[in-house]
Design a protein around this motif. Structure first.
Motif, short mmCIF file in Angstrom:
data_model
loop_
_atom_site.label_atom_id
_atom_site.label_comp_id
_atom_site.label_asym_id
_atom_site.label_seq_id
_atom_site.Cartn_x
_atom_site.Cartn_y
_atom_site.Cartn_z
N ARG A 235 0.79 -1.23 0.00
CA ARG A 235 0.00 0.00 0.00
C ARG A 235 0.82 1.28 0.00
O ARG A 235 0.59 2.19 -0.81
CB ARG A 235 -0.95 0.04 1.22
N THR A 236 1.78 1.37 0.93
CA THR A 236 2.44 2.67 1.13
C THR A 236 3.16 3.14 -0.13
O THR A 236 3.02 4.29 -0.56
CB THR A 236 3.41 2.59 2.31
N MET A 237 3.92 2.24 -0.75
CA MET A 237 4.70 2.65 -1.92
C MET A 237 3.78 2.95 -3.11
O MET A 237 3.93 3.97 -3.78
CB MET A 237 5.72 1.59 -2.30
N LEU B 68 11.37 6.37 1.32
CA LEU B 68 12.21 5.27 1.76
C LEU B 68 11.52 4.44 2.84
O LEU B 68 10.89 4.99 3.74
CB LEU B 68 13.53 5.82 2.34
N ARG B 69 11.69 3.15 2.74
CA ARG B 69 11.22 2.25 3.80
C ARG B 69 12.37 1.34 4.17
O ARG B 69 13.15 0.92 3.31
CB ARG B 69 10.03 1.41 3.30
N ARG B 70 12.44 1.02 5.45
CA ARG B 70 13.57 0.23 5.92
C ARG B 70 13.14 -0.66 7.09
O ARG B 70 12.35 -0.25 7.92
CB ARG B 70 14.66 1.22 6.38
N TYR C 235 8.27 3.99 13.27
CA TYR C 235 7.82 5.20 12.58
C TYR C 235 7.06 4.92 11.28
O TYR C 235 7.56 4.19 10.42
CB TYR C 235 9.04 6.08 12.23
N HIS C 236 5.90 5.55 11.16
CA HIS C 236 5.16 5.47 9.90
C HIS C 236 4.28 6.73 9.80
O HIS C 236 3.04 6.66 9.87
CB HIS C 236 4.33 4.19 9.85
N PRO C 237 4.93 7.89 9.64
CA PRO C 237 4.17 9.14 9.74
C PRO C 237 3.07 9.32 8.69
O PRO C 237 2.01 9.86 9.01
CB PRO C 237 5.25 10.22 9.60
N HIS D 276 -7.67 -0.74 10.15
CA HIS D 276 -6.57 -1.72 10.17
C HIS D 276 -5.67 -1.29 9.01
O HIS D 276 -6.18 -1.07 7.90
CB HIS D 276 -7.16 -3.12 9.95
N PRO D 277 -4.37 -1.15 9.24
CA PRO D 277 -3.52 -0.63 8.15
C PRO D 277 -3.23 -1.66 7.06
O PRO D 277 -2.72 -1.31 6.02
CB PRO D 277 -2.23 -0.24 8.88
N TRP D 278 -3.60 -2.92 7.31
CA TRP D 278 -3.25 -4.01 6.41
C TRP D 278 -1.75 -4.10 6.21
O TRP D 278 -1.08 -3.10 6.34
CB TRP D 278 -4.00 -3.89 5.07
N PRO D 279 -1.12 -5.18 5.92
CA PRO D 279 -1.76 -6.44 5.58
C PRO D 279 -2.46 -7.06 6.78
O PRO D 279 -1.99 -6.94 7.91
CB PRO D 279 -0.57 -7.33 5.17
N SER E 113 4.28 -2.28 16.46
CA SER E 113 3.49 -1.71 15.36
C SER E 113 3.83 -0.23 15.19
O SER E 113 3.45 0.61 16.00
CB SER E 113 2.00 -1.89 15.63
N ARG E 114 4.49 0.07 14.09
CA ARG E 114 4.86 1.48 13.85
C ARG E 114 3.64 2.34 13.54
O ARG E 114 3.63 3.53 13.82
CB ARG E 114 5.90 1.56 12.74
N THR E 115 2.60 1.73 12.97
CA THR E 115 1.41 2.53 12.68
C THR E 115 0.70 2.91 13.98
O THR E 115 0.25 4.03 14.14
CB THR E 115 0.44 1.80 11.71
N SER F 261 -4.13 -4.17 14.82
CA SER F 261 -2.83 -4.44 14.20
C SER F 261 -2.55 -5.93 14.25
O SER F 261 -2.82 -6.58 15.27
CB SER F 261 -1.73 -3.67 14.95
N ARG F 262 -2.01 -6.47 13.16
CA ARG F 262 -1.60 -7.87 13.18
C ARG F 262 -0.40 -8.01 14.11
O ARG F 262 0.26 -7.00 14.43
CB ARG F 262 -1.24 -8.34 11.77
N ILE F 263 -0.08 -9.24 14.50
CA ILE F 263 1.16 -9.45 15.27
C ILE F 263 2.32 -9.12 14.34
O ILE F 263 2.40 -9.62 13.22
CB ILE F 263 1.26 -10.91 15.76
N GLN F 264 3.19 -8.24 14.80
CA GLN F 264 4.27 -7.74 13.93
C GLN F 264 5.47 -8.69 13.98
O GLN F 264 6.57 -8.32 14.41
CB GLN F 264 4.67 -6.33 14.39
N TRP F 265 5.24 -9.92 13.54
CA TRP F 265 6.28 -10.94 13.68
C TRP F 265 7.54 -10.59 12.90
O TRP F 265 8.64 -10.96 13.29
CB TRP F 265 5.74 -12.32 13.27
C1 NCD Z 1 1.80 -1.50 7.87
C2 NCD Z 1 3.30 -1.32 7.87
O1 NCD Z 1 3.98 -1.66 6.91
O2 NCD Z 1 3.75 -0.85 8.90
N1 NCD Z 1 1.11 -1.38 6.70
C3 NCD Z 1 1.10 -0.21 5.97
O3 NCD Z 1 2.09 0.42 5.75
N2 NCD Z 1 -0.09 0.21 5.50
C4 NCD Z 1 1.28 -2.44 8.86
C5 NCD Z 1 1.87 -3.80 9.02
O4 NCD Z 1 2.90 -4.16 8.45
O5 NCD Z 1 1.26 -4.54 9.78
#
Ligand code: NCD
Length: 306
Positions: A52-54, A101-103, A133-135, A266-269, A166-168, A228-232
């Motif tokens: 989604r974000t990109m 950028l995503r990292r 961080y996910h501004p 829910h930010p998905w996935p 969960s950064r979101t 938020s899903r479990i951020q495994w």
């Molecule tokens: C999230 C992320 O990548 O932080 N999704 C998003 O950017 N919309 C949430 C996640 O990975 O669970």
């Protein structure tokens, strides 16, 4: 438009005044297709998956007449041990007007930003840094709440599920401290609970919040459920963390018991924590959120570059 964003590395660069301007701008852009970013190029790069974000950041650029180049990490010189910093400096130097950028880790984007500031100043948008961080997502979540509920004031929000990495959730909880009367319910088992540093921050900013392990206890109270899903993938031991079952599942039965007009974001996935049957219920706003996120990213890019 008042203040211009020179970059967007953390949600701390977004205050209520600027966010309110961005909400207004995003709404005016709903049916806009113009060329205000003609001639501007966004370069995007990530070492982590992103659906989604990109794409929504790239879509936002195209909707305003700009263009983008996406460098896939698989084809980049990362495979020849090039550092992320050097990759980012390269994208800035070849002529990007903005970098997205995503990292996987939190620090690299800041290190690259510091280097770029010295060598080839170019605005950077943090499209997800580690578990913190996910501004742009947080701004999009807030904009969705404003659009659907009409106001953010006095919001009762329940954060549910994998909160610790969960950064979101982190970025949204931070931003919400700027609105009056917001109350938070942190619904998670102890090992998935919100980071202690953020709970301390909430406390210092006099945010009323309650930690609970019971989704049932807040089902008829909250206005918004942010799941938020479990951020495994951000866990120190991802393969083990991946096997955990979600502690709470939203389904037709429990969603039907929310109070009138309450809704789920829910930010998905999504993994197993959100049943597909909920997609067809009026309480879901997580799909509309993706549309509002494109508008918010259009507003952010317009603020930075137009
Ligand atoms: C999230 C992320 O990548 O932080 N999704 C998003 O950017 N919309 C949430 C996640 O990975 O669970």
């Amino acid at each position: 438009m008042g203040r211009k964003l020179a970059r967007l590395l953390t949600e701390k660069e977004l205050d209520k005044e600027l966010l309110t301007e961005l909400f207004d701008l995003a709404s005016t852009l709903e049916h806009t297709r113009d060329n205000r970013l003609a001639g501007k190029v966004l370069c995007s790069y990530t070492d982590e998956e992103s659906t989604r974000t990109m794409t929504s950041t790239q879509m936002a650029m195209l909707r305003l007449g700009g263009q983008y180049i996406h460098l896939p990490s698989a084809g980049s010189s990362e495979g020849k041990d090039e550092t992320f910093e050097d990759t980012a400096v390269t994208l800035a130097t070849i002529g990007a007007d903005v970098l997205a950028l995503r990292r996987r880790d939190e620090e690299s984007i800041f290190a690259a930003a510091a280097r770029i500031a010295q060598l080839c100043p170019t605005p950077i948008i943090n499209c997800g840094g580690g578990g913190m961080y996910h501004p742009t997502q947080a701004a999009s979540d807030l904009y969705t709440i404003k659009r659907v509920r009409g106001t953010i004031d006095g919001l009762k929000i329940a954060f549910v599920g994998g909160l610790n990495n969960s950064r979101t959730v982190n970025s949204l909880a931070y931003l919400l401290t700027q609105w009056p009367g917001v109350e938070m319910y942190l619904v998670a088992p102890d090992h998935l609970q919100l980071k202690a540093s953020l709970r301390l921050y909430l406390n210092d900013h006099r945010i009323v919040f309650r930690e609970t392990t019971s989704l049932e206890s807040v089902l008829a109270i909250a206005d918004v459920f942010y799941q938020s899903r479990i951020q495994w993938n951000h866990d120190a031991n991802p393969e083990v963390a991946r096997l955990q079952k979600p502690p709470y599942v939203f389904n037709h039965e429990n969603v039907s018991r929310m109070k009138e007009k309450a809704f789920i974001l829910h930010p998905w996935p999504r993994n197993q924590e959100l049943a597909r049957e909920v997609d067809l219920m009026p309480q879901q706003q997580y799909i509309k959120l993706m549309h509002y996120a494109t508008l918010m990213r259009m507003a952010i890019l317009s603020n930075m570059l137009a």
